[in-house]
Design a protein around this motif. Structure first.
Motif, PDB file in Angstrom:
ATOM      1  N   GLN A  22       1.049  -1.551   0.300  1.00  0.00           N
ATOM      2  CA  GLN A  22      -0.035  -0.507  -0.095  1.00  0.00           C
ATOM      3  C   GLN A  22       1.028   1.683  -0.012  1.00  0.00           C
ATOM      4  OE1 GLN A  22      -2.651  -0.313   3.539  1.00  0.00           O
ATOM      5  NE2 GLN A  22      -4.286  -0.614   1.417  1.00  0.00           N
ATOM      6  N   SER A  23       1.839   1.675   1.022  1.00  0.00           N
ATOM      7  CA  SER A  23       2.970   2.060   0.933  1.00  0.00           C
ATOM      8  C   SER A  23       3.107   2.155  -0.708  1.00  0.00           C
ATOM      9  CB  SER A  23       3.910   2.451   1.494  1.00  0.00           C
ATOM     10  OG  SER A  23       4.948   3.422   1.997  1.00  0.00           O
ATOM     11  N   PHE A  24       4.039   1.452  -0.704  1.00  0.00           N
ATOM     12  CA  PHE A  24       4.761   1.063  -2.736  1.00  0.00           C
ATOM     13  C   PHE A  24       3.461   2.044  -3.381  1.00  0.00           C
ATOM     14  CE2 PHE A  24       4.882  -0.222  -6.486  1.00  0.00           C
ATOM     15  CZ  PHE A  24       5.862  -0.277  -7.438  1.00  0.00           C
TER      16      PHE A  24
ATOM     17  N   LEU B 147      12.405  -8.680 -12.182  1.00  0.00           N
ATOM     18  CA  LEU B 147      11.563  -8.453 -13.119  1.00  0.00           C
ATOM     19  C   LEU B 147      10.743  -6.998 -12.532  1.00  0.00           C
ATOM     20  CD1 LEU B 147      10.821  -9.415 -15.866  1.00  0.00           C
ATOM     21  CD2 LEU B 147       8.751 -10.102 -14.779  1.00  0.00           C
ATOM     22  N   ALA B 148      10.522  -6.788 -11.398  1.00  0.00           N
ATOM     23  CA  ALA B 148       9.768  -6.093 -10.831  1.00  0.00           C
ATOM     24  C   ALA B 148      10.336  -4.551 -11.496  1.00  0.00           C
ATOM     25  CB  ALA B 148       8.814  -5.681 -10.173  1.00  0.00           C
ATOM     26  N   TYR B 149      11.506  -4.312 -10.998  1.00  0.00           N
ATOM     27  CA  TYR B 149      12.813  -2.863 -11.514  1.00  0.00           C
ATOM     28  C   TYR B 149      13.154  -2.773 -12.724  1.00  0.00           C
ATOM     29  CZ  TYR B 149      16.875  -0.264  -9.603  1.00  0.00           C
ATOM     30  OH  TYR B 149      17.073   0.944  -9.382  1.00  0.00           O
TER      31      TYR B 149
ATOM     32  N   TYR C  53       1.287  -9.198  -5.997  1.00  0.00           N
ATOM     33  CA  TYR C  53       2.880  -8.320  -5.605  1.00  0.00           C
ATOM     34  C   TYR C  53       3.444  -9.654  -5.747  1.00  0.00           C
ATOM     35  CZ  TYR C  53       1.357  -3.321  -6.937  1.00  0.00           C
ATOM     36  OH  TYR C  53       0.565  -2.802  -7.574  1.00  0.00           O
ATOM     37  N   THR C  54       4.592 -10.165  -5.425  1.00  0.00           N
ATOM     38  CA  THR C  54       5.047 -11.046  -5.223  1.00  0.00           C
ATOM     39  C   THR C  54       6.673 -10.146  -3.982  1.00  0.00           C
ATOM     40  OG1 THR C  54       5.411 -12.457  -6.755  1.00  0.00           O
ATOM     41  CG2 THR C  54       6.985 -12.790  -5.291  1.00  0.00           C
ATOM     42  N   VAL C  55       6.791 -10.076  -3.115  1.00  0.00           N
ATOM     43  CA  VAL C  55       7.449  -9.579  -1.948  1.00  0.00           C
ATOM     44  C   VAL C  55       8.435 -10.258  -1.328  1.00  0.00           C
ATOM     45  CG1 VAL C  55       7.124  -7.711   0.479  1.00  0.00           C
ATOM     46  CG2 VAL C  55       5.316  -7.836  -1.467  1.00  0.00           C
ATOM     47  N   ILE C  56       9.621  -9.974  -1.365  1.00  0.00           N
ATOM     48  CA  ILE C  56      10.791 -11.017  -0.339  1.00  0.00           C
ATOM     49  C   ILE C  56      11.178  -9.727   0.595  1.00  0.00           C
ATOM     50  CG2 ILE C  56      11.205 -12.117  -3.046  1.00  0.00           C
ATOM     51  CD1 ILE C  56      13.673 -10.557  -3.338  1.00  0.00           C
TER      52      ILE C  56
ATOM     53  N   LYS D 256      11.077  -6.031  -0.342  1.00  0.00           N
ATOM     54  CA  LYS D 256      11.419  -5.283  -1.682  1.00  0.00           C
ATOM     55  C   LYS D 256      10.742  -6.462  -2.891  1.00  0.00           C
ATOM     56  CE  LYS D 256      15.040  -3.181  -0.578  1.00  0.00           C
ATOM     57  NZ  LYS D 256      14.912  -1.394  -0.515  1.00  0.00           N
ATOM     58  N   ILE D 257      10.092  -5.789  -3.752  1.00  0.00           N
ATOM     59  CA  ILE D 257       9.378  -5.752  -3.799  1.00  0.00           C
ATOM     60  C   ILE D 257       9.441  -6.627  -5.347  1.00  0.00           C
ATOM     61  CG2 ILE D 257       7.032  -5.791  -6.103  1.00  0.00           C
ATOM     62  CD1 ILE D 257       6.199  -3.231  -4.514  1.00  0.00           C
ATOM     63  N   ALA D 258       9.699  -8.161  -5.563  1.00  0.00           N
ATOM     64  CA  ALA D 258      10.072  -8.562  -6.654  1.00  0.00           C
ATOM     65  C   ALA D 258       9.643  -9.412  -8.539  1.00  0.00           C
ATOM     66  CB  ALA D 258      10.848  -9.559  -6.009  1.00  0.00           C
TER      67      ALA D 258
END
Length: 434
Positions: free
Chosen positions: A327-329, A354-356, A416-419, A427-429
């Motif tokens: 949500q903050s992202f 991939l997200a980056y 969202y895949t979050v690691i 971090k969002i991957a």
């Protein structure tokens, strides 16, 4: 007068003796002084007398009156006043230079604190990258950003926040080696000249000069208690919260600008939390930083995630935090799109993922084309955990206006895949659109 020859009595003004006929005029004339000689004598006397009087007057002055006393009290009063005025002018100029340098130095260690809900202020408190702000500035958030006087932005983490007092501590890794602003450990008096720093109404790195006009004020607002706070007439406003109040002479921080009082019938003034009252708490947080769970618990944010499970007490706290992180992202992603600046979200994405790569390319492609994005809702539908990854399922709605004026409404479902990285930060991957 008698005749020298016959001793006969000679009449006055007679030229010859009436008895013997002797001439007497020349002899008498010889005894009289000519008129021109008298004139010469008179003139000489006046001249010599004047010179003598002047010499005597000089002698009296130099012998009877000390020269230094005469000069200091009577001879050069105008010159003496000019010297004093010059010294005062130089002293005032020196103070003005010192004030300018003081403000410039402090501004290098004051931040604008950026959150998903707005902005506030903060300042570098201790070496190691520790910065102070108000609790109400970062309430309900763990990861925020700080922007310095040069416009550079850095990631910051809330490592301490009070449930009762309006104070919070941030850790800014990029400032670990920077020297902080010196702090005052004693109470400051009423009448002290102060400078309030902050970002009132978004005007970053503002400095306002005023005085402490009162102290020992106690009050409560929302869930916070304000004890023995300073009342100040230095101008502060929304966005100033968390900024430092500085002693104008020493440059030391004496307080945290926190409240603004205003009404239709009175002059606006502010309140600042005395720093000396809160130093012990800040030191405790530095020695033992609060966990992310405790930071969020202090703000009571868990209540909004109770739908994840019928029994909220059993909810995995990291699942809750992963949802909040996405949500903050989304808030920063909106800024990145509208300001054509990938930097807003770069540190929230896993580098090399991939997200980056996709978002970096996308922001670059649409930059400076006049597009506008208005995010309406970012609802967390569910969060699951599998094989070390958090999968945050979102429903996102936003309005889009193209640079040519076209409008389109979007209602999307995303996962969202979050690691977590080596430091435990989210971090969002990957981002998948359904």
């Amino acid at each position: 007068m008698t005749c020298r020859k016959c001793s006969h009595q000679i009449e006055t003004n007679a030229k010859f003796c009436s008895a013997c006929g002797e001439k007497v005029h020349d002899s008498v004339a010889q005894t009289r002084i000519p008129v021109w000689i008298w004139i010469a004598l008179i003139v000489s006397g006046i001249t010599i007398g004047g010179v003598g009087y002047g010499f005597w007057d000089y002698y009296i002055e130099t012998k009877s009156v000390p020269i230094d006393k005469e000069v200091s009290s009577d001879v050069h009063p105008v010159k003496q006043a000019a010297v004093v005025e010059k010294e005062e002018r130089e002293e005032q100029y020196s103070k003005e230079i010192d004030r300018v340098m003081l403000i410039k130095d402090v501004q290098q260690k004051v931040f604008t604190v950026l959150t998903s809900n707005g902005h506030g202020s903060g300042f570098l408190y201790k070496k190691g990258g520790y910065a102070i702000t108000n609790a109400h500035v970062v309430d309900g958030e763990v990861h925020v950003k700080v922007r310095n006087a040069k416009g550079q932005e850095f990631a910051a983490t809330v490592i301490g926040i009070s449930e009762h007092y309006d104070i919070a501590l941030l850790h800014v890794p990029d400032y670990q080696n920077e020297g902080p602003i010196e702090v005052e450990t004693d109470e400051s008096p009423v009448g002290l000249e102060v400078i309030a720093f902050g970002s009132p109404q978004g005007f970053e790195n503002s400095a306002s000069i005023g005085y402490i006009t009162g102290h020992n004020r106690d009050m409560e607002l929302d869930r916070f208690i304000y004890k023995q706070i300073y009342q100040i007439d230095a101008q502060i406003d929304q966005g100033s919260s968390g900024g430092p109040l500085v002693d104008a002479k020493t440059g030391k921080v004496i307080g945290i600008n926190s409240l603004l009082y205003t009404s239709e019938t009175s002059t606006t003034f502010g309140f600042s939390i005395p720093l000396y009252n809160m130093l012990e708490q800040f030191e405790q947080w530095i020695e033992q930083p609060m966990s992310r769970e405790n930071v969020l618990a202090a703000a009571g944010v868990y209540e909004q995630y109770s739908t994840y499970n019928e029994e909220p007490a059993n909810v995995d706290i990291d699942v809750v935090l992963a949802g909040q992180f996405v949500q903050s992202f989304r808030t920063y992603y909106e800024l990145a799109l509208n300001e054509s600046d990938f930097f807003w979200i770069a540190d929230m994405l896993a580098k090399g993922s991939l997200a980056y790569e996709e978002l970096e390319d996308y922001v670059a492609d649409i930059s400076y084309q006049g597009h506008s994005f208005y995010f309406l809702t970012n609802d967390v539908l569910d969060v699951t955990y599998e094989d070390g990854n958090y999968f945050v399922h979102m429903n996102e709605k936003f309005d889009f206006y193209s640079g040519t004026g076209d409008y389109q409404f979007y209602d999307r479902l995303k996962t969202y895949t979050v690691i977590t990285d080596d430091y435990g930060a989210f971090k969002i991957a990957n981002i998948q659109i359904h």
